[in-house]
Scaffold this motif. Structure first.
Motif, PDB file in Angstrom:
ATOM      1  N   MET A 293       0.842  -1.193   0.000  1.00 25.59           N
ATOM      2  CA  MET A 293       0.000   0.000   0.000  1.00 25.59           C
ATOM      3  C   MET A 293       0.881   1.248   0.000  1.00 25.59           C
ATOM      4  O   MET A 293       1.817   1.363   0.783  1.00 25.59           O
ATOM      5  N   SER A 294       0.597   2.202  -0.900  1.00 28.24           N
ATOM      6  CA  SER A 294       1.370   3.435  -0.946  1.00 28.24           C
ATOM      7  C   SER A 294       1.115   4.253   0.307  1.00 28.24           C
ATOM      8  O   SER A 294       0.080   4.117   0.975  1.00 28.24           O
ATOM      9  N   LYS A 295       2.067   5.125   0.630  1.00 31.00           N
ATOM     10  CA  LYS A 295       1.919   5.984   1.801  1.00 31.00           C
ATOM     11  C   LYS A 295       0.727   6.927   1.648  1.00 31.00           C
ATOM     12  O   LYS A 295       0.022   7.212   2.622  1.00 31.00           O
ATOM     13  N   THR A 296       0.512   7.411   0.428  1.00 31.64           N
ATOM     14  CA  THR A 296      -0.627   8.305   0.198  1.00 31.64           C
ATOM     15  C   THR A 296      -1.927   7.617   0.561  1.00 31.64           C
ATOM     16  O   THR A 296      -2.781   8.186   1.260  1.00 31.64           O
ATOM     17  N   LEU A 297      -2.076   6.386   0.097  1.00 27.07           N
ATOM     18  CA  LEU A 297      -3.294   5.633   0.389  1.00 27.07           C
ATOM     19  C   LEU A 297      -3.397   5.303   1.872  1.00 27.07           C
ATOM     20  O   LEU A 297      -4.482   5.393   2.465  1.00 27.07           O
ATOM     21  N   GLN A 298      -2.273   4.958   2.489  1.00 26.23           N
ATOM     22  CA  GLN A 298      -2.264   4.629   3.920  1.00 26.23           C
ATOM     23  C   GLN A 298      -2.718   5.825   4.745  1.00 26.23           C
ATOM     24  O   GLN A 298      -3.591   5.702   5.617  1.00 26.23           O
TER      25      GLN A 298
ATOM     26  N   VAL B  56      -5.806   7.512  18.242  1.00 26.53           N
ATOM     27  CA  VAL B  56      -4.470   6.912  18.342  1.00 26.53           C
ATOM     28  C   VAL B  56      -3.764   6.927  16.987  1.00 26.53           C
ATOM     29  O   VAL B  56      -2.586   7.298  16.873  1.00 26.53           O
ATOM     30  N   LEU B  57      -4.465   6.545  15.921  1.00 27.85           N
ATOM     31  CA  LEU B  57      -3.845   6.424  14.598  1.00 27.85           C
ATOM     32  C   LEU B  57      -3.399   7.765  14.019  1.00 27.85           C
ATOM     33  O   LEU B  57      -2.441   7.819  13.235  1.00 27.85           O
ATOM     34  N   LEU B  58      -4.056   8.840  14.395  1.00 21.77           N
ATOM     35  CA  LEU B  58      -3.704  10.151  13.838  1.00 21.77           C
ATOM     36  C   LEU B  58      -2.290  10.587  14.216  1.00 21.77           C
ATOM     37  O   LEU B  58      -1.687  11.418  13.519  1.00 21.77           O
ATOM     38  N   PHE B  59      -1.759  10.034  15.292  1.00 23.52           N
ATOM     39  CA  PHE B  59      -0.398  10.384  15.688  1.00 23.52           C
ATOM     40  C   PHE B  59       0.651   9.738  14.771  1.00 23.52           C
ATOM     41  O   PHE B  59       1.838  10.039  14.883  1.00 23.52           O
ATOM     42  N   THR B  60       0.208   8.856  13.863  1.00 21.08           N
ATOM     43  CA  THR B  60       1.160   8.163  12.978  1.00 21.08           C
ATOM     44  C   THR B  60       1.285   8.808  11.603  1.00 21.08           C
ATOM     45  O   THR B  60       2.096   8.349  10.795  1.00 21.08           O
ATOM     46  N   ILE B  61       0.492   9.847  11.300  1.00 24.07           N
ATOM     47  CA  ILE B  61       0.561  10.475   9.975  1.00 24.07           C
ATOM     48  C   ILE B  61       1.442  11.724  10.025  1.00 24.07           C
ATOM     49  O   ILE B  61       1.571  12.351  11.083  1.00 24.07           O
ATOM     50  N   PRO B  62       2.046  12.109   8.886  1.00 26.71           N
ATOM     51  CA  PRO B  62       2.878  13.323   8.865  1.00 26.71           C
ATOM     52  C   PRO B  62       2.019  14.577   8.691  1.00 26.71           C
ATOM     53  O   PRO B  62       0.824  14.493   8.399  1.00 26.71           O
ATOM     54  N   ARG B  63       2.631  15.716   8.847  1.00 24.40           N
ATOM     55  CA  ARG B  63       1.945  16.975   8.594  1.00 24.40           C
ATOM     56  C   ARG B  63       1.843  17.206   7.085  1.00 24.40           C
ATOM     57  O   ARG B  63       2.647  16.699   6.308  1.00 24.40           O
TER      58      ARG B  63
ATOM     59  N   LYS C 123      12.421  21.662   4.583  1.00 31.18           N
ATOM     60  CA  LYS C 123      13.067  20.353   4.692  1.00 31.18           C
ATOM     61  C   LYS C 123      12.056  19.257   5.064  1.00 31.18           C
ATOM     62  O   LYS C 123      12.048  18.174   4.490  1.00 31.18           O
ATOM     63  N   GLU C 124      11.202  19.560   6.040  1.00 30.68           N
ATOM     64  CA  GLU C 124      10.196  18.574   6.450  1.00 30.68           C
ATOM     65  C   GLU C 124       9.209  18.309   5.323  1.00 30.68           C
ATOM     66  O   GLU C 124       8.787  17.161   5.108  1.00 30.68           O
ATOM     67  N   ALA C 125       8.857  19.363   4.574  1.00 30.03           N
ATOM     68  CA  ALA C 125       7.944  19.196   3.440  1.00 30.03           C
ATOM     69  C   ALA C 125       8.549  18.276   2.389  1.00 30.03           C
ATOM     70  O   ALA C 125       7.856  17.415   1.826  1.00 30.03           O
ATOM     71  N   GLU C 126       9.839  18.442   2.122  1.00 27.31           N
ATOM     72  CA  GLU C 126      10.520  17.598   1.139  1.00 27.31           C
ATOM     73  C   GLU C 126      10.554  16.139   1.598  1.00 27.31           C
ATOM     74  O   GLU C 126      10.378  15.222   0.788  1.00 27.31           O
ATOM     75  N   LEU C 127      10.769  15.921   2.901  1.00 24.90           N
ATOM     76  CA  LEU C 127      10.795  14.557   3.435  1.00 24.90           C
ATOM     77  C   LEU C 127       9.424  13.887   3.305  1.00 24.90           C
ATOM     78  O   LEU C 127       9.326  12.706   2.950  1.00 24.90           O
ATOM     79  N   VAL C 128       8.360  14.653   3.583  1.00 22.07           N
ATOM     80  CA  VAL C 128       7.007  14.100   3.461  1.00 22.07           C
ATOM     81  C   VAL C 128       6.691  13.774   2.011  1.00 22.07           C
ATOM     82  O   VAL C 128       6.176  12.689   1.693  1.00 22.07           O
ATOM     83  N   LEU C 129       7.017  14.702   1.097  1.00 21.50           N
ATOM     84  CA  LEU C 129       6.758  14.474  -0.320  1.00 21.50           C
ATOM     85  C   LEU C 129       7.534  13.266  -0.844  1.00 21.50           C
ATOM     86  O   LEU C 129       7.049  12.524  -1.700  1.00 21.50           O
TER      87      LEU C 129
END
Length: 518
Positions: A1-6, A189-196, A208-214
């Motif tokens: 499963m892709s991260k986007t879908l997850q 609980v699960l919301l703490f596992t997603i990025p900004r 930098k954080e935006a580039e890591l998420v992308l």
């Protein structure tokens, strides 16, 4: 499963909780009305109070999610759902229940925050499908609540010892409402596992954080293109809230706001939340009885899921506007069927029906029914008024399902077809398309507060429609009520055909430019 879908699945779990929270009251309201001896207006307020809470939250949710981020806002929302479910299940009176449900309603702004987050982590060619996953979760929530309501209703009528020990037979509505705590806790609980959100991070200068998420979401080529497009947009969009509010009401934003209001109001003025939140009540009006009414409500949930999946499969292929035109046309036809079905209904009690009721109602009340034996009423309003006068409001409300089952002569199948057709039409159009459009038509830097504005209009109409439905049903009858919804759908159909542009396949930055010119 892709991260986007997850991440999309996790965020859209809020849609499931909204659907459950919003529709679980459909099975509980009858029991609550009897326990707390509520009037028609009080019943309407219990059902609609979450939407009122949603209006209050929506006024500020956009600014909050722009200031503090999409993820942090969603975590707060999840906690509100959890608190509301607990307080609703243990409510001791009408006031406490309304306040508890308003708290949950403040979490309804998840409907606008989740699509923003999902749109901001999706590519243009998949954005419609991704945002529609949130709508799919909403209808799953609707469906699960109908199943759990029916399950608890059957349990409450059983002779099992543990059912009595746990208080399900005497407090069935509390179990119905309390079930929401399970998914609410899981989502929190699960919301703490997603990025900004990467777009929000760029707006705030966290490059930098935006580039890591992308990099987690897309290939290197897509990341480079996204960064370039986003930086070009962000360079001119780092204003204060005051400046953004000024831009929101500028000439450049008139057309996007007009489109948002058109679609947002059309979604609710057709009466969809009346069907979702009062489903067993509506089916009881067709004379099928309480148990069958709960069972028929399950079909609403199933049809809702099937046609939402159809919308997800076609929204990026056919586009937003064609789905809206098809769906609104279906709503008009469905409301005509319901209007015709209720208009042809008659109501009468013969000696056998009165004898059957005598076994359930106390003797003095039952004997009063002899005064109208074999008298035929061609109006549901007149029949109910006569029943209330003969039996008293409390007795009639307690036994309304059985009385209507024995007295009603009509084509109940026609009503079922009309309601299911309405839900199918809505599920493939106004349901998912509205939130996709909201996530697309507003510029990045004002997307949160713009969706707040049109979201308030959407919620305000929803609140009014839900609030007045019990009074409307008691005053004008089912036929006139559904006729009004059909007329509103037809007006929406004409306006969508005339004004709505197509947005499929365009990047958020391209849409910002083209809609500003329009």
């Amino acid at each position: 499963m892709s991260k986007t879908l997850q991440y999309t699945f996790i965020v859209s779990l809020g849609g499931f909780i909204f659907g459950f929270d919003a529709s679980v009251i459909s099975g509980a309201i009858g029991f609550i009305a009897n326990d707390f001896e509520l009037s028609a207006w009080q019943q309407g307020f219990v059902v609609s109070s979450p939407t009122l809470g949603g209006i209050i939250a929506t006024l500020t949710a956009g600014a909050i999610c722009d200031a503090f981020g999409r993820r942090k806002t969603l975590i707060i929302i999840a906690f509100l759902y959890l608190l509301s479910a607990f307080a609703s299940a243990f409510a001791t009176d009408f006031t406490m229940l309304v306040v508890a449900r308003m708290l949950g309603g403040m979490a309804f702004c998840s409907l606008m925050i989740a699509p923003i987050y999902i749109a901001e982590i999706s590519t243009p060619e998949n954005r419609g499908k991704m945002v529609s996953i949130n709508q799919l979760n909403i209808v799953l929530g609707f469906s699960v609540s109908y199943f759990t309501n029916y399950y608890f209703l059957q349990l409450s009528q059983s002779d099992l010892v543990w059912v009595s020990d746990w208080g399900i037979n005497d407090n069935v509505w509390r179990w119905m409402l309390g079930m929401e705590m399970v998914p609410a806790l899981l989502w929190f609980v699960l919301l703490f596992t997603i990025p900004r959100s990467p777009r929000w991070l760029l707006l705030k200068g966290y490059i930098k954080e935006a580039e890591l998420v992308l990099a987690k979401l897309f290939s290197k080529e897509v990341v480079a293109a996204e960064i370039k497009a986003l930086e070009a947009s962000v360079e001119t969009h780092t204003e204060s809230l005051k400046v953004r509010l000024g831009f929101l009401f500028s000439k450049r934003m008139r057309f996007p706001i007009l489109i948002g209001l058109l679609v947002g109001i059309s979604q609710q003025v057709t009466g969809i939340n009346v069907v979702f939140f009062y489903a067993p009540t509506i089916f009881e009006q067709s004379g099928v009885g309480t148990n069958a009414a709960f069972m028929q409500a399950i079909w609403i949930g199933i049809v809702n899921i099937v046609f939402t999946i159809i919308a997800m499969a076609t929204i990026d292929k056919f586009g937003r506007k064609p789905l809206l035109l098809i769906g609104l046309s279906g709503v008009v036809i469905s409301m005509i069927l319901c209007t015709w079905g209720f208009k042809q209904a008659t109501y009468s009690l013969d000696s056998q029906s009165i004898a059957s009721l005598s076994q359930q109602i106390d003797a003095p009340s039952a004997s009063a029914l002899a005064n109208i034996q074999d008298q035929v009423f061609d109006s549901d309003v007149n029949f109910k008024n006569e029943m209330t006068e003969l039996l008293g409001e409390q007795v009639f409300n307690n036994h309304q399902g059985e009385i209507l089952k024995l007295a009603t002569k009509m084509n109940a199948t026609l009503i079922l077809i009309g309601i299911i057709g309405f839900v199918a039409s809505f599920a493939m159009s106004l349901g998912p398309v509205m939130w996709v459009l909201f996530s697309e038509i507003f510029p990045n830097h004002v997307r949160g507060i713009a969706i707040s504005l049109v979201g308030v209009a959407n919620s305000a109409v929803s609140f009014l429609v839900q609030l007045v439905f019990p009074w409307e049903l008691a005053t004008f009858g089912a036929a006139i009520t559904f006729l009004v919804y059909g007329i509103m759908a037809f007006i929406g159909l004409v306006l969508v055909f005339k004004f709505l542009p197509e947005t499929k396949g365009k990047s958020l930055e391209e849409l910002e430019s083209s809609l500003a010119k329009a």
